[in-house]
Write a protein that holds these residues in place. Structure first.
Motif, PDB file in Angstrom:
ATOM      1  N   HIS A  90      -4.798  14.320   3.058  1.00  0.00           N
ATOM      2  CA  HIS A  90      -3.486  14.826   3.478  1.00  0.00           C
ATOM      3  C   HIS A  90      -3.132  16.119   2.734  1.00  0.00           C
ATOM      4  CE1 HIS A  90      -2.303  10.829   5.342  1.00  0.00           C
ATOM      5  NE2 HIS A  90      -1.868  11.702   6.226  1.00  0.00           N
ATOM      6  N   VAL A 139       7.924   3.889   0.167  1.00  0.00           N
ATOM      7  CA  VAL A 139       7.884   5.350   0.307  1.00  0.00           C
ATOM      8  C   VAL A 139       9.285   5.920   0.147  1.00  0.00           C
ATOM      9  CG1 VAL A 139       5.876   5.633   1.818  1.00  0.00           C
ATOM     10  CG2 VAL A 139       8.092   5.055   2.818  1.00  0.00           C
ATOM     11  N   GLN A 194       9.770   9.720   4.399  1.00  0.00           N
ATOM     12  CA  GLN A 194       8.572   9.191   5.076  1.00  0.00           C
ATOM     13  C   GLN A 194       8.909   8.123   6.109  1.00  0.00           C
ATOM     14  OE1 GLN A 194       5.352  10.364   4.451  1.00  0.00           O
ATOM     15  NE2 GLN A 194       6.550  11.905   3.366  1.00  0.00           N
ATOM     16  N   VAL A 241       5.141  -1.009   2.511  1.00  0.00           N
ATOM     17  CA  VAL A 241       4.774   0.367   2.184  1.00  0.00           C
ATOM     18  C   VAL A 241       5.961   1.060   1.513  1.00  0.00           C
ATOM     19  CG1 VAL A 241       3.848   2.525   3.112  1.00  0.00           C
ATOM     20  CG2 VAL A 241       3.300   0.371   4.239  1.00  0.00           C
ATOM     21  N   PHE A 293      -3.300   4.840  -3.440  1.00  0.00           N
ATOM     22  CA  PHE A 293      -4.356   5.852  -3.341  1.00  0.00           C
ATOM     23  C   PHE A 293      -3.834   7.273  -3.523  1.00  0.00           C
ATOM     24  CE2 PHE A 293      -3.595   7.495   0.926  1.00  0.00           C
ATOM     25  CZ  PHE A 293      -2.809   6.498   1.486  1.00  0.00           C
ATOM     26  N   HIS A 352       7.386   8.473   9.550  1.00  0.00           N
ATOM     27  CA  HIS A 352       5.943   8.203   9.547  1.00  0.00           C
ATOM     28  C   HIS A 352       5.668   6.701   9.593  1.00  0.00           C
ATOM     29  CE1 HIS A 352       5.164  12.354   7.534  1.00  0.00           C
ATOM     30  NE2 HIS A 352       5.176  12.444   8.840  1.00  0.00           N
ATOM     31  N   LEU A 372       0.841  -1.199   0.000  1.00  0.00           N
ATOM     32  CA  LEU A 372       0.000   0.000   0.000  1.00  0.00           C
ATOM     33  C   LEU A 372       0.872   1.244   0.000  1.00  0.00           C
ATOM     34  CD1 LEU A 372      -3.137   0.991   1.872  1.00  0.00           C
ATOM     35  CD2 LEU A 372      -1.041   2.195   2.527  1.00  0.00           C
ATOM     36  N   SER A 373       0.464   2.222  -0.783  1.00  0.00           N
ATOM     37  CA  SER A 373       1.132   3.510  -0.697  1.00  0.00           C
ATOM     38  C   SER A 373       0.224   4.599  -1.248  1.00  0.00           C
ATOM     39  CB  SER A 373       2.465   3.500  -1.452  1.00  0.00           C
ATOM     40  OG  SER A 373       3.245   4.605  -1.048  1.00  0.00           O
TER      41      SER A 373
END
Ligand code: TRP
Length: 323
Positions: free
Chosen positions: A47, A147, A151, A145, A42, A154, A9-10
């Motif tokens: 954000h 990124v 990031q 993830v 997505f 996070h 997911l990212s």
């Protein structure tokens, strides 16, 4: 029985047009890992609201980003593509996570500290940015993830939050793994890290004229054509590594032994970037004409993501005692 695939997911914030740092730093991996993982990609529009307070601008960036996602090769049959705001359950989950986090914990976030240091106004959206991001990640049980380097913190926070929730209530959240690519430290035209705020980016879909101007402006030293050059120390060569693969050894040779000037090197680079991005540009032009298809992709993505979020929230509500 078929083994279940892991979940990738990212998300990307629709705040600017994507540049080659975004592409090689994260987005290319979304495409390359399709099929190997169950992909959820997505558009992080909630954000983006932190930065953009203009509805037309937000819509415009969102539209551009979905076109970019599809143009670089994300395939809706293998990737669930959706808008963050189409599965607003993440905001509900964010609230629940907020209640687990001491303020001093969030006060350690780089982006927050940076804003305070620069005396920028800090709204709650900025302060809670990592919590919403954790909700994005944990909602969909992400394993991986991908990124950019920026990031990393996070991701650590999302991992912490999974642990905190699991300990406080019941173990329903998976701890995600970051996947940070080496190429994330792509340098801009001035030799600094490529970043919109530094005005040194090269857009992936830059028009040819602008692209040419930007490439010709890449900073180099002042060695002449016949001088020996250190390929590893040259900004233009750093871009060749991304775009000039089949001829890279030959170029390196000409750098190290002398015989190529920066002007020629830049001209070759321009040609190679255009060749590399040509299929993306063609695909994008095609998609621009087919708005219904693009909207349909997002609608389908919203359905799948929404159903997954509903199922997860049921477990969360059971765990915390509000059902
Ligand atoms: N914060 C990310 C960025 O600025 C975007 C993002 C939001 C994201 N939610 C996410 C990335 C969840 C990965 C997973 O690039």
């Amino acid at each position: 029985m078929q083994k279940e695939k892991k979940i990738l997911l990212s998300g990307v914030k629709p705040t600017n047009r994507i540049h080659i740092g975004n592409y090689f730093g994260a987005m290319k991996q979304f495409v390359d890992l399709q099929g190997e993982y169950d992909n959820y990609i997505f558009i992080a529009d909630y954000h983006a609201l932190n930065q953009i307070k203009n509805p037309d601008e937000l819509r415009d960036h969102t539209h551009n980003l979905i076109l970019d996602y599809l143009a670089i090769g994300l395939d809706p049959k293998r990737t669930v593509l959706f808008k963050q705001s189409d599965a607003p359950q993440v905001c509900e989950l964010q609230w629940i996570f907020n209640c687990l986090l001491p303020m001093p914990y969030l006060e350690r976030a780089h982006a927050y500290k940076d804003a305070v240091a620069k005396r920028k106004e800090v709204n709650m959206g900025l302060f809670c940015y990592p919590v919403l991001m954790a909700a994005d990640i944990l909602m969909y049980d992400a394993d991986l993830v991908p990124v950019g380097e920026d990031q990393k913190q996070h991701l650590e926070m999302a991992k912490d939050l999974a642990g905190k929730f699991n300990k406080a209530f019941s173990p329903i959240f998976k701890e995600p793994k970051a996947y940070i690519m080496q190429e994330t430290s792509i340098l801009g035209t001035d030799g600094e890290k490529m970043s919109k705020s530094k005005n040194n980016t090269i857009g992936l879909f830059e028009d040819e004229e602008t692209l040419k101007k930007k490439i010709m402006s890449i900073k180099t030293d002042s060695k002449g054509v016949e001088d020996k050059k250190h390929s590893e120390e040259d900004n233009v060569f750093a871009f060749h590594k991304l775009f000039s693969q089949p001829m890279l050894d030959e170029l390196r040779d000409r750098y190290e032994h002398g015989g190529i000037g920066y002007k020629e090197s830049k001209e070759i680079l321009l040609k190679n970037i255009l060749a590399y991005t040509a299929p993306f540009r063609a695909k994008r032009a095609e998609l621009e004409k087919d708005k219904d298809y693009v909207l349909g992709v997002l609608e389908e993505g919203a359905k799948i993501a929404g159903a997954k979020a509903d199922a997860k929230m049921e477990k969360v509500k059971e765990a915390i005692g509000v059902n």
